[in-house]
Design a protein around this motif. Structure first.
Motif, PDB file in Angstrom:
ATOM      1  N   ALA A 125      43.625 -16.744  -5.420  1.00 49.92           N
ATOM      2  CA  ALA A 125      44.274 -15.556  -5.579  1.00 49.92           C
ATOM      3  C   ALA A 125      44.217 -15.173  -7.278  1.00 49.92           C
ATOM      4  CB  ALA A 125      45.646 -15.422  -5.164  1.00 49.92           C
ATOM      5  N   LYS A 126      44.267 -16.157  -7.960  1.00 49.87           N
ATOM      6  CA  LYS A 126      44.103 -15.900  -9.505  1.00 49.87           C
ATOM      7  C   LYS A 126      43.004 -15.218  -9.990  1.00 49.87           C
ATOM      8  CE  LYS A 126      46.905 -20.477 -10.371  1.00 49.87           C
ATOM      9  NZ  LYS A 126      46.792 -21.493 -11.027  1.00 49.87           N
ATOM     10  N   SER A 127      41.667 -15.639  -9.475  1.00 46.75           N
ATOM     11  CA  SER A 127      40.593 -14.938  -9.932  1.00 46.75           C
ATOM     12  C   SER A 127      40.016 -13.932  -8.847  1.00 46.75           C
ATOM     13  CB  SER A 127      39.401 -15.967 -10.169  1.00 46.75           C
ATOM     14  OG  SER A 127      39.063 -16.891  -9.342  1.00 46.75           O
ATOM     15  N   PHE A 128      40.821 -13.851  -7.581  1.00 46.69           N
ATOM     16  CA  PHE A 128      40.108 -13.098  -6.536  1.00 46.69           C
ATOM     17  C   PHE A 128      39.800 -11.571  -6.552  1.00 46.69           C
ATOM     18  CE2 PHE A 128      40.933 -10.554  -2.694  1.00 46.69           C
ATOM     19  CZ  PHE A 128      39.746 -10.858  -1.797  1.00 46.69           C
ATOM     20  N   LYS A 129      40.700 -11.125  -7.440  1.00 45.49           N
ATOM     21  CA  LYS A 129      40.505  -9.592  -7.914  1.00 45.49           C
ATOM     22  C   LYS A 129      39.249  -9.544  -8.705  1.00 45.49           C
ATOM     23  CE  LYS A 129      42.885  -7.719 -11.081  1.00 45.49           C
ATOM     24  NZ  LYS A 129      44.013  -7.195 -11.913  1.00 45.49           N
ATOM     25  N   ASP A 130      38.552 -10.364  -9.523  1.00 44.71           N
ATOM     26  CA  ASP A 130      37.353 -10.343 -10.140  1.00 44.71           C
ATOM     27  C   ASP A 130      36.309 -10.747  -9.390  1.00 44.71           C
ATOM     28  OD1 ASP A 130      38.776  -9.138 -12.318  1.00 44.71           O
ATOM     29  OD2 ASP A 130      39.307 -11.284 -12.943  1.00 44.71           O
ATOM     30  N   GLY A 131      36.627 -11.321  -8.041  1.00 42.88           N
ATOM     31  CA  GLY A 131      35.320 -11.871  -7.386  1.00 42.88           C
ATOM     32  C   GLY A 131      34.564 -10.755  -6.444  1.00 42.88           C
ATOM     33  N   ASP A 132      33.436 -11.237  -6.099  1.00 40.15           N
ATOM     34  CA  ASP A 132      32.563 -10.571  -5.195  1.00 40.15           C
ATOM     35  C   ASP A 132      33.140 -10.021  -3.984  1.00 40.15           C
ATOM     36  OD1 ASP A 132      30.763 -10.794  -7.299  1.00 40.15           O
ATOM     37  OD2 ASP A 132      29.665 -12.508  -6.269  1.00 40.15           O
ATOM     38  N   THR A 133      33.941 -11.143  -3.290  1.00 41.15           N
ATOM     39  CA  THR A 133      34.485 -10.757  -2.007  1.00 41.15           C
ATOM     40  C   THR A 133      35.383  -9.738  -2.175  1.00 41.15           C
ATOM     41  OG1 THR A 133      34.430 -13.140  -1.299  1.00 41.15           O
ATOM     42  CG2 THR A 133      35.922 -11.528  -0.265  1.00 41.15           C
ATOM     43  N   TYR A 134      36.358  -9.400  -3.005  1.00 43.12           N
ATOM     44  CA  TYR A 134      37.156  -8.422  -3.181  1.00 43.12           C
ATOM     45  C   TYR A 134      36.412  -7.054  -3.477  1.00 43.12           C
ATOM     46  CZ  TYR A 134      40.943  -5.312  -5.204  1.00 43.12           C
ATOM     47  OH  TYR A 134      41.639  -4.151  -5.451  1.00 43.12           O
ATOM     48  N   LYS A 135      35.539  -7.190  -4.382  1.00 43.79           N
ATOM     49  CA  LYS A 135      34.659  -6.026  -4.836  1.00 43.79           C
ATOM     50  C   LYS A 135      33.768  -5.649  -3.762  1.00 43.79           C
ATOM     51  CE  LYS A 135      33.867  -7.374  -9.641  1.00 43.79           C
ATOM     52  NZ  LYS A 135      33.153  -7.718 -10.827  1.00 43.79           N
ATOM     53  N   SER A 136      33.330  -6.440  -2.733  1.00 41.72           N
ATOM     54  CA  SER A 136      32.669  -5.855  -1.497  1.00 41.72           C
ATOM     55  C   SER A 136      33.692  -5.077  -0.613  1.00 41.72           C
ATOM     56  CB  SER A 136      31.889  -7.174  -0.894  1.00 41.72           C
ATOM     57  OG  SER A 136      33.007  -7.968  -0.273  1.00 41.72           O
ATOM     58  N   ILE A 137      34.883  -5.624  -0.462  1.00 44.48           N
ATOM     59  CA  ILE A 137      35.818  -5.095   0.321  1.00 44.48           C
ATOM     60  C   ILE A 137      36.136  -3.664  -0.282  1.00 44.48           C
ATOM     61  CG2 ILE A 137      38.215  -5.032   1.152  1.00 44.48           C
ATOM     62  CD1 ILE A 137      37.998  -8.187   1.276  1.00 44.48           C
ATOM     63  N   VAL A 138      36.231  -3.560  -1.547  1.00 42.61           N
ATOM     64  CA  VAL A 138      36.557  -2.213  -2.266  1.00 42.61           C
ATOM     65  C   VAL A 138      35.361  -1.302  -1.910  1.00 42.61           C
ATOM     66  CG1 VAL A 138      37.062  -0.939  -4.195  1.00 42.61           C
ATOM     67  CG2 VAL A 138      38.150  -3.079  -3.864  1.00 42.61           C
ATOM     68  N   LYS A 139      34.177  -1.822  -2.158  1.00 45.61           N
ATOM     69  CA  LYS A 139      32.956  -0.874  -2.140  1.00 45.61           C
ATOM     70  C   LYS A 139      32.875  -0.896  -0.593  1.00 45.61           C
ATOM     71  CE  LYS A 139      28.854   0.379  -3.188  1.00 45.61           C
ATOM     72  NZ  LYS A 139      28.200   0.841  -1.966  1.00 45.61           N
ATOM     73  N   ARG A 140      33.368  -1.378   0.238  1.00 42.26           N
ATOM     74  CA  ARG A 140      33.006  -0.950   1.627  1.00 42.26           C
ATOM     75  C   ARG A 140      34.143   0.017   2.024  1.00 42.26           C
ATOM     76  NH1 ARG A 140      29.879   0.130   5.632  1.00 42.26           N
ATOM     77  NH2 ARG A 140      31.251  -0.369   7.802  1.00 42.26           N
ATOM     78  N   LEU A 141      35.368   0.010   1.442  1.00 43.27           N
ATOM     79  CA  LEU A 141      36.363   1.193   1.407  1.00 43.27           C
ATOM     80  C   LEU A 141      35.700   2.261   1.176  1.00 43.27           C
ATOM     81  CD1 LEU A 141      39.233   2.177   2.166  1.00 43.27           C
ATOM     82  CD2 LEU A 141      39.918   1.137   0.169  1.00 43.27           C
ATOM     83  N   GLU A 142      35.215   2.264  -0.434  1.00 40.95           N
ATOM     84  CA  GLU A 142      34.854   3.445  -0.906  1.00 40.95           C
ATOM     85  C   GLU A 142      33.696   4.127  -0.041  1.00 40.95           C
ATOM     86  OE1 GLU A 142      33.369   2.124  -4.568  1.00 40.95           O
ATOM     87  OE2 GLU A 142      35.443   2.058  -5.584  1.00 40.95           O
ATOM     88  N   ASP A 143      32.743   3.427   0.523  1.00 42.66           N
ATOM     89  CA  ASP A 143      31.619   3.779   1.496  1.00 42.66           C
ATOM     90  C   ASP A 143      32.329   4.418   2.580  1.00 42.66           C
ATOM     91  OD1 ASP A 143      29.857   2.791  -0.356  1.00 42.66           O
ATOM     92  OD2 ASP A 143      29.377   1.046   0.634  1.00 42.66           O
ATOM     93  N   LEU A 144      33.230   3.885   3.225  1.00 37.86           N
ATOM     94  CA  LEU A 144      33.841   4.492   4.353  1.00 37.86           C
ATOM     95  C   LEU A 144      34.426   5.758   4.083  1.00 37.86           C
ATOM     96  CD1 LEU A 144      35.413   1.392   6.325  1.00 37.86           C
ATOM     97  CD2 LEU A 144      33.406   2.704   6.936  1.00 37.86           C
ATOM     98  N   GLU A 145      35.175   5.891   3.082  1.00 34.79           N
ATOM     99  CA  GLU A 145      35.777   6.994   2.480  1.00 34.79           C
ATOM    100  C   GLU A 145      34.726   8.081   2.233  1.00 34.79           C
ATOM    101  OE1 GLU A 145      37.927   6.000  -0.958  1.00 34.79           O
ATOM    102  OE2 GLU A 145      39.664   5.478  -0.062  1.00 34.79           O
ATOM    103  N   LYS A 146      33.523   7.833   1.642  1.00 34.99           N
ATOM    104  CA  LYS A 146      32.511   8.702   1.745  1.00 34.99           C
ATOM    105  C   LYS A 146      31.960   9.149   2.781  1.00 34.99           C
ATOM    106  CE  LYS A 146      30.757   7.034  -2.844  1.00 34.99           C
ATOM    107  NZ  LYS A 146      29.817   6.175  -3.309  1.00 34.99           N
ATOM    108  N   GLN A 147      31.877   8.398   4.032  1.00 37.30           N
ATOM    109  CA  GLN A 147      31.416   8.525   5.222  1.00 37.30           C
ATOM    110  C   GLN A 147      32.504   9.626   5.858  1.00 37.30           C
ATOM    111  OE1 GLN A 147      30.601   4.948   7.319  1.00 37.30           O
ATOM    112  NE2 GLN A 147      29.376   4.265   5.807  1.00 37.30           N
ATOM    113  N   LYS A 148      33.782   9.143   5.674  1.00 39.16           N
ATOM    114  CA  LYS A 148      34.984  10.237   6.171  1.00 39.16           C
ATOM    115  C   LYS A 148      34.886  11.454   5.689  1.00 39.16           C
ATOM    116  CE  LYS A 148      38.987  10.162   4.480  1.00 39.16           C
ATOM    117  NZ  LYS A 148      39.099  11.667   4.146  1.00 39.16           N
ATOM    118  N   THR A 149      34.579  11.640   4.263  1.00 43.53           N
ATOM    119  CA  THR A 149      34.153  13.202   3.557  1.00 43.53           C
ATOM    120  C   THR A 149      33.340  13.834   4.253  1.00 43.53           C
ATOM    121  OG1 THR A 149      35.336  12.083   1.613  1.00 43.53           O
ATOM    122  CG2 THR A 149      33.970  14.289   1.635  1.00 43.53           C
ATOM    123  N   VAL A 150      32.084  13.092   4.581  1.00 44.37           N
ATOM    124  CA  VAL A 150      30.731  13.684   5.119  1.00 44.37           C
ATOM    125  C   VAL A 150      31.144  14.035   6.618  1.00 44.37           C
ATOM    126  CG1 VAL A 150      28.446  13.158   5.895  1.00 44.37           C
ATOM    127  CG2 VAL A 150      29.094  12.425   3.513  1.00 44.37           C
TER     128      VAL A 150
END
Length: 362
Positions: A125-150
């Motif tokens: 968890a120490k470096s998880f926030k700056d890792g690719d896995t967390y960023k991919s989850i956030v990116k996926r969430l943003e994509d879904l929010e965009k899809q929700k808006t559309v």
């Protein structure tokens, strides 16, 4: 700041507290704004009710919190619940199994994952926030929010399209019905005109027949009189009878010639077969032609599997309780590549293929 047995004056009530009501007063059907809450009882109260609350021996050391402090405490309590294991009496979740992509407490690891080389969550968890896995989850969430808006925009568009389609269909139905009525009116007018003409011809024929019948009746009456035995006897009756033979023949011939072309034209209404079939059909006026309106944008495979997306093979049988996860490491216009956590091998998939039966997002 929390103080044991702290008593607040009514004047300290904040504007935020005015939107919440005292739970104790509500029991008496009295609506009083709450200015704080009891931490131990987890109830919002006004200052008067809290003063009485402290008089009870069991509640004498309860702590009164402001509404802001109470809201923060509730949020922290909710965050603490995330670290509790639901399977093993709220044990603290400390381990992560990379092979099965699950987090669990010590009991979970001992019972099912001792051979999977579990890792401490504290270390990960120490470096998880700056890792690719967390960023991919956030990116996926943003994509879904965009899809929700559309999707919301498409839904609004669909509402307009539905209303517009209904109006156009109704307009088309009314216009077609009007044209049908005009066509039926014309057909009816032609039939009525023809019926009127036939009726006139029959009336004229009947008038001629009546005139012939009147003349025929007069001549027959004359012959009948010549054969009357009360008027004529013996020789006179005989002579009249001889003369009547030729006279009757002339009358019969004349009648036949006069009535030869005097026949009435009979007619009746017969339904048009096509119109009758149309009337008996389930949809005599017309029908609705269905077309599909997309009220939701479809996600492409490329959007689903972007760099950093965590995936695994879907569970097809009960024996496959867990499947090895992996991470999408490369995406091109036609393919995407997954690197598996256990073997560190890579598999490349075609974007054009349907990968729903091969991979699922985790």
């Amino acid at each position: 700041m929390e103080v044991a047995g702290k008593r607040l004056d009514i004047d300290t009530e904040s504007a935020e507290g005015e939107s919440s009501l005292c739970v104790s007063c509500e029991v008496e059907n009295v609506k009083t704004p709450a200015c704080g809450a009891c931490r131990e009882c987890n109830e919002k109260m006004c200052t008067t009710c809290f003063r009485y609350h402290l008089r009870v021996k069991l509640c004498r050391n309860h702590v009164f919190l402001s509404l802001d402090e109470f809201s923060s405490l509730s949020l922290c309590s909710g965050l603490e619940d995330v670290t509790r294991c639901e399977k093993h009496d709220n044990e603290i979740i400390k381990f992560y199994c990379r092979s099965h992509d699950i987090a669990g407490c010590g009991d979970c690891i001992v019972l099912g994952h001792t051979s999977c080389k579990p890792e401490y969550i504290n270390d990960l968890a120490k470096s998880f926030k700056d890792g690719d896995t967390y960023k991919s989850i956030v990116k996926r969430l943003e994509d879904l929010e965009k899809q929700k808006t559309v999707c919301e925009q498409e839904i609004e568009k669909g509402k307009y399209e539905c209303e517009n389609m209904n109006e156009n269909a109704l307009k088309g139905l009314r216009e077609f019905r009007t044209e049908i009525n005009k066509c039926l009116d014309k057909a009816e007018a032609r039939l009525l005109s023809e019926m009127k003409k036939l009726k006139k011809e029959n009336t004229e024929t009947q008038t001629k027949i009546e005139a012939v019948l009147q003349s025929f009746t007069s001549e027959l009456q004359e012959v009948k009189q010549m054969l009357d035995t009360q008027l004529y006897r013996d020789n006179a009756l005989f002579i009249n009878a001889v003369n009547c033979k030729s006279k009757l023949a002339d009358i019969e011939k004349k009648y036949e010639q006069s009535t030869k072309d005097m026949t009435l034209k009979g007619f009746k209404f017969v339904c048009n077969d096509q119109m009758l079939a149309l009337q008996e059909s389930e949809r005599p006026v017309g029908s609705l032609q269905f077309c599909q309106i997309e009220c939701r944008t479809k996600e492409t495979t490329k959007q689903k599997f972007c760099v950093g997306t965590r995936v695994r093979h879907p569970r097809k049988t009960k024996k496959m309780a867990y499947t090895f996860p992996g991470t999408v490491t490369k995406v091109t216009d036609t393919t995407f590549t997954v690197e598996w956590d256990i073997s560190y091998t890579k598999t490349t998939y075609n974007i054009a293929d349907d990968n729903s039966d091969k991979l699922e997002i985790i």
